[in-house]
Scaffold this active site. Structure first.
Site, PDB file in Angstrom:
ATOM      1  N   GLU A   1       1.095  -1.276   0.074  1.00 18.09           N
ATOM      2  CA  GLU A   1       0.127  -0.176   0.055  1.00 18.09           C
ATOM      3  C   GLU A   1       1.002   1.258  -0.164  1.00 18.09           C
ATOM      4  OE1 GLU A   1      -3.034   0.237   2.861  1.00 18.09           O
ATOM      5  OE2 GLU A   1      -2.662   2.375   3.512  1.00 18.09           O
TER       6      GLU A   1
ATOM      7  N   GLU B   1      -1.600  11.414   3.591  1.00 20.19           N
ATOM      8  CA  GLU B   1      -2.672  11.329   4.770  1.00 20.19           C
ATOM      9  C   GLU B   1      -2.341  12.455   5.740  1.00 20.19           C
ATOM     10  OE1 GLU B   1      -3.903   7.123   6.206  1.00 20.19           O
ATOM     11  OE2 GLU B   1      -1.678   7.097   6.254  1.00 20.19           O
TER      12      GLU B   1
END
Length: 361
Positions: free
Chosen positions: A183, A188
């Site tokens: 991933e 974020e």
């Protein structure tokens, strides 16, 4: 994102296990952030003359979502992290204005599927009710790439309980379930504008950090992660204006950027993909697995969950909603010098942090 929890991840935790792991994982991560997270990088890189060729883009100029490029996620699964939003496919959660897409998180109760679509337990008649709605879009099987430069210009939501993300998952999961197939978290952020806990305790200074992270290792619960946070210079907030966020991904190396500042690098020497053979032995696949397969793009605007609700001022502030993750554009480039490996177009700053095994957010 920290340890074995992901608002994107594929784990199937029980509620009890999720709660106990969340407190431990994110409390530890919060304490680590102030020690090693803030990069000193500030030099802007002129990446445009390195040989990157534009191969895909969405400028969001049509006042509607281009369904030839995007799939819309619909569920109330909670991302595997006890997030408090249902992802829906409604106009109120995907607004368009002046060439920008706004993914809107709203405080409104909604009932929808309790499992994600790819779960073997998915049943649209098995439902769950959560107190917020929001949006998540992805390009799987409509835009999938191995290596390249992936960039978006965005303005982030603000306040306690917000958790926007711009990230990538493997389209085919050739190496197994999350996170054995990897991933890539391009950007974020949690709780921008709330009181920061960057130094391990709460202060009156506002939270401004963004995060870049890789998840890899074996399938949950034997997955690991490495990443770092970046505090924008000058004290400005990513929620008060538009900024660019990007990764450059080539064979054996991934680099992170904000506003053309190269702030972090990870290499294949620090990541791995592992499985257990029939004899019970742990076997590592050859480098640079798992980051050598095609991946797709994802944007989402989560609410609460095991990370956002357990750091900064904790919980969710219901009075700040609606909150928007605003996207001006997303663009994908390939390295014209060697598209097969992505090598030859690197934009590198000596001030970037080399993230090593053991480094958290």
């Amino acid at each position: 994102m920290p340890l074995n929890l992901s608002h994107k991840g594929y784990s199937a935790l029980s509620k009890l296990a999720l709660a106990s792991l969340a407190v431990c994982s994110f409390t530890t991560a919060a304490n680590e952030l102030g020690k090693s997270a803030e990069s000193q990088a500030s030099e802007k890189i002129n990446w445009r003359d390195k040989g990157w060729e534009l191969v895909w883009q969405d400028e969001f100029n049509d006042a509607k979502l281009d369904r030839s490029k995007w799939n819309v996620v619909v569920n109330c699964w909670g991302g595997g992290n006890n997030e408090q939003q249902c992802y829906v496919d409604k106009p109120d959660n995907f607004e368009f204005e002046n060439g920008k897409l706004h993914i809107v998180a709203r405080k409104e109760e909604h009932t929808g599927p309790a499992e994600r679509e790819r779960s073997p337990n998915y049943d649209p008649n098995n439902t769950k009710t959560l107190p917020y709605t929001s949006g998540r879009i992805r390009t799987n099987n409509k835009g999938d790439w191995k290596y390249g430069r992936f960039e978006a210009r965005m303005k982030l939501p603000y306040g306690q309980g917000t958790w926007p993300a711009f990230w990538m998952l493997p389209t085919d999961e050739d190496y197994g379930g999350w996170a054995a197939s990897g991933e890539i978290d391009i950007m974020e952020a949690v709780n921008i504008g709330a009181k920061t806990d960057a130094n391990g305790k709460l202060s009156d200074a506002p939270e401004t950090r963004i995060h870049g992270t890789l998840h890899y290792g074996a399938a949950w619960p034997n997955n690991v992660y490495t990443g770092t946070a970046y505090k924008p210079p000058g004290g400005f907030s990513p929620a008060t204006g538009y900024h660019t966020y990007a990764v450059e991904w080539e064979e054996g190396e991934i680099r992170w950027y904000m506003d053309d500042v190269h702030y972090a690098t990870q290499t294949a020497e620090g990541w791995y993909s592992e499985y257990t053979d029939e004899a019970g032995n742990k076997v590592r696949r050859p480098q640079p697995a798992p980051f050598d397969k095609r991946y797709h793009l994802i944007f989402n605007n989560a609410v609460g969950g095991a990370w956002a609700s357990n750091v900064n001022e904790k919980g969710i502030d219901p009075d700040i909603f609606p909150q928007r993750l605003s996207i001006d554009y997303v663009r994908v480039y390939q390295c014209s010098k060697d598209p097969e490996t992505g090598k030859g177009c690197a934009s590198i700053s000596e001030g970037a942090k080399l993230v090593k095994p053991g480094d958290g957010h």
